[in-house]
Scaffold this motif. Structure first.
Motif, PDB file in Angstrom:
ATOM      1  N   ALA A   1      53.639   6.943   5.320  1.00 53.07           N
ATOM      2  CA  ALA A   1      54.443   5.716   5.316  1.00 53.07           C
ATOM      3  C   ALA A   1      53.911   4.717   4.298  1.00 53.07           C
ATOM      4  O   ALA A   1      54.678   4.105   3.542  1.00 53.07           O
ATOM      5  N   VAL A   2      52.604   4.538   4.256  1.00 57.28           N
ATOM      6  CA  VAL A   2      51.992   3.595   3.307  1.00 57.28           C
ATOM      7  C   VAL A   2      52.248   4.057   1.876  1.00 57.28           C
ATOM      8  O   VAL A   2      52.580   3.242   1.001  1.00 57.28           O
ATOM      9  N   TYR A   3      52.124   5.360   1.630  1.00 55.09           N
ATOM     10  CA  TYR A   3      52.351   5.893   0.278  1.00 55.09           C
ATOM     11  C   TYR A   3      53.802   5.667  -0.148  1.00 55.09           C
ATOM     12  O   TYR A   3      54.073   5.272  -1.274  1.00 55.09           O
TER      13      TYR A   3
ATOM     14  N   ASN B   1      54.456   3.162  -3.161  1.00 59.10           N
ATOM     15  CA  ASN B   1      54.789   3.809  -4.431  1.00 59.10           C
ATOM     16  C   ASN B   1      56.258   4.192  -4.563  1.00 59.10           C
ATOM     17  O   ASN B   1      56.696   4.578  -5.643  1.00 59.10           O
ATOM     18  N   GLY B   2      56.965   4.168  -3.457  1.00 52.29           N
ATOM     19  CA  GLY B   2      58.355   4.607  -3.489  1.00 52.29           C
ATOM     20  C   GLY B   2      58.483   6.104  -3.694  1.00 52.29           C
ATOM     21  O   GLY B   2      59.521   6.595  -4.121  1.00 52.29           O
ATOM     22  N   ARG B   3      57.394   6.836  -3.425  1.00 47.95           N
ATOM     23  CA  ARG B   3      57.382   8.289  -3.603  1.00 47.95           C
ATOM     24  C   ARG B   3      56.954   8.960  -2.311  1.00 47.95           C
ATOM     25  O   ARG B   3      56.242   8.382  -1.503  1.00 47.95           O
ATOM     26  N   ILE B   4      57.365  10.208  -2.162  1.00 45.66           N
ATOM     27  CA  ILE B   4      56.978  10.996  -0.995  1.00 45.66           C
ATOM     28  C   ILE B   4      55.533  11.470  -1.160  1.00 45.66           C
ATOM     29  O   ILE B   4      55.127  11.877  -2.240  1.00 45.66           O
ATOM     30  N   MET B   5      54.769  11.430  -0.078  1.00 38.73           N
ATOM     31  CA  MET B   5      53.376  11.856  -0.104  1.00 38.73           C
ATOM     32  C   MET B   5      53.302  13.375   0.082  1.00 38.73           C
ATOM     33  O   MET B   5      52.937  13.873   1.131  1.00 38.73           O
ATOM     34  N   GLY B   6      53.651  14.103  -0.944  1.00 32.74           N
ATOM     35  CA  GLY B   6      53.518  15.553  -0.922  1.00 32.74           C
ATOM     36  C   GLY B   6      52.288  15.943  -1.722  1.00 32.74           C
ATOM     37  O   GLY B   6      52.197  15.644  -2.914  1.00 32.74           O
ATOM     38  N   ALA B   7      51.330  16.575  -1.076  1.00 33.49           N
ATOM     39  CA  ALA B   7      50.061  16.889  -1.741  1.00 33.49           C
ATOM     40  C   ALA B   7      50.262  17.776  -2.966  1.00 33.49           C
ATOM     41  O   ALA B   7      49.606  17.579  -3.996  1.00 33.49           O
ATOM     42  N   SER B   8      51.168  18.747  -2.900  1.00 37.62           N
ATOM     43  CA  SER B   8      51.363  19.625  -4.058  1.00 37.62           C
ATOM     44  C   SER B   8      51.934  18.858  -5.248  1.00 37.62           C
ATOM     45  O   SER B   8      51.550  19.110  -6.391  1.00 37.62           O
ATOM     46  N   GLY B   9      52.824  17.906  -5.002  1.00 34.92           N
ATOM     47  CA  GLY B   9      53.356  17.077  -6.093  1.00 34.92           C
ATOM     48  C   GLY B   9      52.304  16.163  -6.668  1.00 34.92           C
ATOM     49  O   GLY B   9      52.247  15.934  -7.885  1.00 34.92           O
TER      50      GLY B   9
END
Length: 141
Positions: A20-22, A26-34
């Motif tokens: 949620a904070v990410y 940042n307006g981006r999804i917190m996907g570790a691979s990305g």
């Protein structure tokens, strides 16, 4: 001592809050691979931010393990070949799925993303089938 389910609950709350904070910051999804992909692509400040995120993702559980859970046993195999092959297969799976468990499972499902829901169902079913085969049929784990 805190029971295992409480540790799981606390970990899930921390991952959800981080997602949620990410997203809010940042307006981006917190996907570790990305995020790791941004390090590999080395796009200036994005790469630096991504590297800091990955460093924190590794350091936080290490600090928690050293401070609160010293001497905790894990059931990770000592066979480095198995670990390397598993890591490569996870990386391949995240590439094929266009995301990882944090992107699809945590952030995608919480946003009711159809792609995230389908991806999560597929990787959960695959994981369950893999453990069942390797543990009960092949008796490897």
């Amino acid at each position: 001592m805190i029971t295992d389910w409480i540790w799981g609950l606390l970990g899930g709350l921390m991952i959800g809050a981080a997602g949620a904070v990410y997203l809010l910051g940042n307006g981006r999804i917190m996907g570790a691979s990305g995020i790791i992909g941004r390090i590999v692509d080395a796009k200036g400040s994005q790469a630096l931010e991504a590297a800091a995120f990955v460093a924190a993702m590794i350091a936080a559980p290490a600090v928690i393990a050293l401070v609160w859970l010293p001497g905790t046993e894990t059931h990770l195999t000592s066979d480095w070949l198995v670990i390397a092959v598993a890591g490569l297969l996870v990386g391949l799976g995240t590439r094929i799925a266009n995301g990882c468990t944090s992107g699809h499972g945590v952030c995608g499902m919480s946003r009711l993303s159809p792609r995230g829901i389908v991806a999560t169902l597929v990787f959960m079913a695959s994981g369950i089938a893999t453990v069942a085969i390797f543990r009960h049929v092949l008796e490897i784990i």
